[in-house]
Design an enzyme around this catalytic site. Sequence first.
Site, mmCIF file in Angstrom:
data_model
loop_
_atom_site.group_PDB
_atom_site.id
_atom_site.type_symbol
_atom_site.label_atom_id
_atom_site.label_comp_id
_atom_site.label_asym_id
_atom_site.label_seq_id
_atom_site.Cartn_x
_atom_site.Cartn_y
_atom_site.Cartn_z
ATOM 1 C CE LYS A 111 -5.653 -5.272 -5.156
ATOM 2 N NZ LYS A 111 -6.484 -4.077 -4.909
ATOM 3 C CE LYS A 191 -10.176 -13.544 -7.403
ATOM 4 N NZ LYS A 191 -9.740 -13.071 -6.057
ATOM 5 C CE LYS A 194 -11.345 -3.830 -12.373
ATOM 6 N NZ LYS A 194 -12.443 -4.525 -11.669
#
Length: 331
Positions: A111, A191, A194
């Site tokens: 992330k 992939k 969001k």
Amino acid sequence: MKTILSGIQSSGKLHLGNYFGALRQHIQMQEQGDAFYFIANYHSLTSINDGEQIRQNTIDVALDYLALGLDPEKCTFFVQSDVPQVAELAWILGTFCPVSLMEKGVAYKDKVGQGLSPNIGLFTYPILQAADILIYHSDLVPVGQDQKQNIEICRDLAGKFNHNYGNDYLKLPEEHIVESVAIVPGVDGRKMSKSYGNTINIFDEGKTLKKKVMSIKTDSTPLDEPKDPENCNVFALIKLFADEEKQKEIAEKYRAGGYGYGHAKKELLAMIEEYFAEARERRKELSQDLDRVHDILQEGGEKARKRAETVMEPIREVTGLFKSHQYSLKS
């Protein structure tokens, strides 16, 4: 009966990757045990600091789940923040967690690599996730392969706690790796996420849906030439909706030539519209009766809190975290 536990963040509109990677399996498993499914709004705070957006996203996720077939009569469906015991347990588990364990977190590294700010909430995400699982004495946790490490961290923390206090206060869960699904590609070929802004949302429709489908990235192979369906983002999405016979038929068109990516995109568009047609109508009906949705979440929250409290009571006692009236003063 085994307790099944899983959740999904209220961090934005749910997309096809969410559906095929998690939601579909959750709905299928609601009749296979005592299922607890929650909307992870605490977790969403690691990336969103807008209260109104969190509230709206939470309702949107609830509408999506219910429209897609989650039945509150067959499972416990609730919002994470309706169970304050989970934050209480997360703090306790954090006192047993080495910093080095969090530093190894693959999801955290991924992330941050996507550009998310490395706040402490994101860093300690697996501890709160462990509390989510352990607070209900969960037996099975349906997750994708990318979440397997977090289940191992959960088991590790529960084991440390139990060993320290000499009893099995926390049940060690087992991961249930959901039915293998190829990575769902987004419109840019990466992939679907969001974080990448490349999603096709489950309940997109009309011009919005068409625009996204027609923008799916493809190569520059001319219309008349044969194409390789297995290296095409459009075909990868078609495979999620089409049965084997239909997949074979479209694959043959690819290889024969004279079948363009535009043709494939139109077929995919029709499949998406048909697949979610009934759910889309149910969602519209539910959105006109939000009181019912709030009642479902409230009832689920009450049931989840009762289960959580039965787990926390002995933990408070063994850790010495009595309620104020329970302290006995000794001379």
